[in-house]
Design a protein around this motif. Sequence first.
Motif, PDB file in Angstrom:
ATOM      1  N   SER A  55       0.833  -1.208   0.000  1.00 41.84           N
ATOM      2  CA  SER A  55       0.000   0.000   0.000  1.00 41.84           C
ATOM      3  C   SER A  55       0.866   1.255   0.000  1.00 41.84           C
ATOM      4  CB  SER A  55      -0.915   0.006   1.232  1.00 41.84           C
ATOM      5  OG  SER A  55      -1.777  -1.109   1.215  1.00 41.84           O
ATOM      6  N   SER A  56       2.169   1.083  -0.161  1.00 44.32           N
ATOM      7  CA  SER A  56       3.106   2.210  -0.074  1.00 44.32           C
ATOM      8  C   SER A  56       3.226   2.969  -1.386  1.00 44.32           C
ATOM      9  CB  SER A  56       4.490   1.706   0.335  1.00 44.32           C
ATOM     10  OG  SER A  56       5.040   0.917  -0.713  1.00 44.32           O
ATOM     11  N   GLU A  57       3.778   4.195  -1.288  1.00 42.31           N
ATOM     12  CA  GLU A  57       4.051   4.989  -2.484  1.00 42.31           C
ATOM     13  C   GLU A  57       5.077   4.282  -3.369  1.00 42.31           C
ATOM     14  OE1 GLU A  57       5.060   9.069  -1.731  1.00 42.31           O
ATOM     15  OE2 GLU A  57       3.314   9.351  -0.422  1.00 42.31           O
ATOM     16  N   PHE A  58       6.059   3.627  -2.731  1.00 42.10           N
ATOM     17  CA  PHE A  58       7.080   2.899  -3.496  1.00 42.10           C
ATOM     18  C   PHE A  58       6.430   1.813  -4.349  1.00 42.10           C
ATOM     19  CE2 PHE A  58       9.977  -0.657  -4.083  1.00 42.10           C
ATOM     20  CZ  PHE A  58      11.085  -0.029  -4.644  1.00 42.10           C
ATOM     21  N   PHE A  59       5.537   1.032  -3.759  1.00 40.82           N
ATOM     22  CA  PHE A  59       4.839  -0.011  -4.503  1.00 40.82           C
ATOM     23  C   PHE A  59       4.039   0.590  -5.658  1.00 40.82           C
ATOM     24  CE2 PHE A  59       0.963  -2.517  -5.236  1.00 40.82           C
ATOM     25  CZ  PHE A  59       1.531  -3.712  -5.654  1.00 40.82           C
ATOM     26  N   GLU A  60       3.306   1.661  -5.361  1.00 40.21           N
ATOM     27  CA  GLU A  60       2.489   2.314  -6.385  1.00 40.21           C
ATOM     28  C   GLU A  60       3.337   2.792  -7.564  1.00 40.21           C
ATOM     29  OE1 GLU A  60      -0.860   3.006  -6.764  1.00 40.21           O
ATOM     30  OE2 GLU A  60      -1.195   1.603  -5.127  1.00 40.21           O
ATOM     31  N   GLU A  61       4.486   3.380  -7.263  1.00 41.39           N
ATOM     32  CA  GLU A  61       5.310   3.975  -8.317  1.00 41.39           C
ATOM     33  C   GLU A  61       6.139   2.954  -9.095  1.00 41.39           C
ATOM     34  OE1 GLU A  61       8.803   7.360  -8.926  1.00 41.39           O
ATOM     35  OE2 GLU A  61       7.770   7.212  -6.998  1.00 41.39           O
ATOM     36  N   HIS A  62       6.655   1.946  -8.397  1.00 41.05           N
ATOM     37  CA  HIS A  62       7.667   1.084  -9.020  1.00 41.05           C
ATOM     38  C   HIS A  62       7.234  -0.362  -9.288  1.00 41.05           C
ATOM     39  CE1 HIS A  62      10.661   4.211  -8.585  1.00 41.05           C
ATOM     40  NE2 HIS A  62      10.303   4.360  -7.320  1.00 41.05           N
ATOM     41  N   ILE A  63       6.087  -0.790  -8.742  1.00 44.66           N
ATOM     42  CA  ILE A  63       5.745  -2.214  -8.851  1.00 44.66           C
ATOM     43  C   ILE A  63       4.339  -2.465  -9.383  1.00 44.66           C
ATOM     44  CG2 ILE A  63       5.478  -4.391  -7.578  1.00 44.66           C
ATOM     45  CD1 ILE A  63       7.601  -3.346  -5.602  1.00 44.66           C
ATOM     46  N   ARG A  64       3.339  -1.813  -8.814  1.00 38.76           N
ATOM     47  CA  ARG A  64       1.943  -2.175  -9.051  1.00 38.76           C
ATOM     48  C   ARG A  64       1.589  -2.348 -10.529  1.00 38.76           C
ATOM     49  NH1 ARG A  64      -2.850  -0.630 -10.750  1.00 38.76           N
ATOM     50  NH2 ARG A  64      -4.703  -1.316  -9.591  1.00 38.76           N
ATOM     51  N   ASN A  65       1.766  -1.305 -11.304  1.00 33.81           N
ATOM     52  CA  ASN A  65       1.326  -1.356 -12.705  1.00 33.81           C
ATOM     53  C   ASN A  65       2.101  -2.375 -13.531  1.00 33.81           C
ATOM     54  OD1 ASN A  65      -0.521   0.603 -12.055  1.00 33.81           O
ATOM     55  ND2 ASN A  65       0.661   2.279 -12.932  1.00 33.81           N
ATOM     56  N   TYR A  66       3.346  -2.617 -13.155  1.00 30.30           N
ATOM     57  CA  TYR A  66       4.156  -3.601 -13.886  1.00 30.30           C
ATOM     58  C   TYR A  66       3.653  -5.023 -13.646  1.00 30.30           C
ATOM     59  CZ  TYR A  66       7.095   0.446 -14.611  1.00 30.30           C
ATOM     60  OH  TYR A  66       7.545   1.691 -14.976  1.00 30.30           O
ATOM     61  N   GLU A  67       3.131  -5.275 -12.439  1.00 28.60           N
ATOM     62  CA  GLU A  67       2.522  -6.590 -12.183  1.00 28.60           C
ATOM     63  C   GLU A  67       1.336  -6.807 -13.125  1.00 28.60           C
ATOM     64  OE1 GLU A  67       3.440  -7.384  -7.434  1.00 28.60           O
ATOM     65  OE2 GLU A  67       1.414  -6.847  -8.055  1.00 28.60           O
ATOM     66  N   TYR A  68       0.499  -5.775 -13.258  1.00 31.56           N
ATOM     67  CA  TYR A  68      -0.660  -5.890 -14.151  1.00 31.56           C
ATOM     68  C   TYR A  68      -0.226  -6.036 -15.610  1.00 31.56           C
ATOM     69  CZ  TYR A  68      -4.005  -5.064 -10.452  1.00 31.56           C
ATOM     70  OH  TYR A  68      -4.774  -5.205  -9.330  1.00 31.56           O
ATOM     71  N   ASP A  69       0.775  -5.248 -16.010  1.00 32.15           N
ATOM     72  CA  ASP A  69       1.266  -5.361 -17.387  1.00 32.15           C
ATOM     73  C   ASP A  69       1.761  -6.780 -17.672  1.00 32.15           C
ATOM     74  OD1 ASP A  69       0.740  -2.671 -17.729  1.00 32.15           O
ATOM     75  OD2 ASP A  69       2.844  -2.034 -17.546  1.00 32.15           O
ATOM     76  N   ALA A  70       2.476  -7.358 -16.697  1.00 31.92           N
ATOM     77  CA  ALA A  70       3.042  -8.700 -16.884  1.00 31.92           C
ATOM     78  C   ALA A  70       1.954  -9.757 -17.003  1.00 31.92           C
ATOM     79  CB  ALA A  70       3.996  -9.040 -15.732  1.00 31.92           C
ATOM     80  N   VAL A  71       0.973  -9.713 -16.115  1.00 26.29           N
ATOM     81  CA  VAL A  71      -0.062 -10.755 -16.141  1.00 26.29           C
ATOM     82  C   VAL A  71      -0.934 -10.615 -17.391  1.00 26.29           C
ATOM     83  CG1 VAL A  71      -1.930  -9.683 -14.764  1.00 26.29           C
ATOM     84  CG2 VAL A  71      -1.538 -12.153 -14.629  1.00 26.29           C
ATOM     85  N   LEU A  72      -1.174  -9.385 -17.847  1.00 23.26           N
ATOM     86  CA  LEU A  72      -1.945  -9.194 -19.080  1.00 23.26           C
ATOM     87  C   LEU A  72      -1.156  -9.648 -20.308  1.00 23.26           C
ATOM     88  CD1 LEU A  72      -3.755  -5.817 -18.350  1.00 23.26           C
ATOM     89  CD2 LEU A  72      -4.858  -8.012 -18.874  1.00 23.26           C
ATOM     90  N   ALA A  73       0.147  -9.415 -20.304  1.00 23.78           N
ATOM     91  CA  ALA A  73       0.980  -9.892 -21.420  1.00 23.78           C
ATOM     92  C   ALA A  73       0.951 -11.418 -21.493  1.00 23.78           C
ATOM     93  CB  ALA A  73       2.413  -9.392 -21.263  1.00 23.78           C
ATOM     94  N   LEU A  74       1.019 -12.075 -20.343  1.00 18.37           N
ATOM     95  CA  LEU A  74       0.922 -13.536 -20.304  1.00 18.37           C
ATOM     96  C   LEU A  74      -0.438 -14.003 -20.814  1.00 18.37           C
ATOM     97  CD1 LEU A  74       2.597 -14.206 -16.838  1.00 18.37           C
ATOM     98  CD2 LEU A  74       3.483 -14.928 -19.070  1.00 18.37           C
ATOM     99  N   ALA A  75      -1.488 -13.279 -20.452  1.00 18.97           N
ATOM    100  CA  ALA A  75      -2.843 -13.639 -20.887  1.00 18.97           C
ATOM    101  C   ALA A  75      -2.982 -13.534 -22.402  1.00 18.97           C
ATOM    102  CB  ALA A  75      -3.869 -12.744 -20.196  1.00 18.97           C
TER     103      ALA A  75
END
Length: 196
Positions: A55-75
Amino acid sequence: MKRLILVTSPPASGKTYISKKLAKALKHVVYLDKDTLIVLSHQIFKVMNEEVNRSSEFFEEHIRNYEYDAVLALAMEALEYDDIVLINAPFTREIRDTAFIDNLKNQLIEKDARLTVVWVMTDVNVVKERMVERNSPRDTWKLENWDEYIKDVDFSIPVSIDNPDIVDDLLLFKNSNQEEYETSLKELVSVLEKMD
């Protein structure tokens, strides 16, 4: 026509359990869980000497969206090889973002596929109970700061993506108790099988 199913909701609403049961009940399904990527995310926290706080700013800026990009690319890749891809992930922001949904639908058209969003509806008090029961490190901050965390969580149905002329674009899965779960599972499997 192929199908991408997003099983979505706030954390601890029952997405994983429901996603796995839906995937087993349907035919020709590739099951993807965004939580599988957490091992990589935790490594990023570690390398950067950051507290593991999703829930941190670090997660929001550096991780969150990349997780979604990765799982959608796999899909998208998986749709080349099977009829249905089911992703278990919150997508809480994305499914309320019309531009995101429109872009995803356009990508799916190129794969001769359509989008179905399954929104898991669970009472807030049940969500907290389940979070306590699952005793996961990813929930530590949330539970320790419950009032701060929960005020930013949107449990409302993402009606903006529901087209009344399309039966299977937004499906609601009620999951606050066993009876709701069993009824919803039967209803959703029935709708999804008819549409294929």
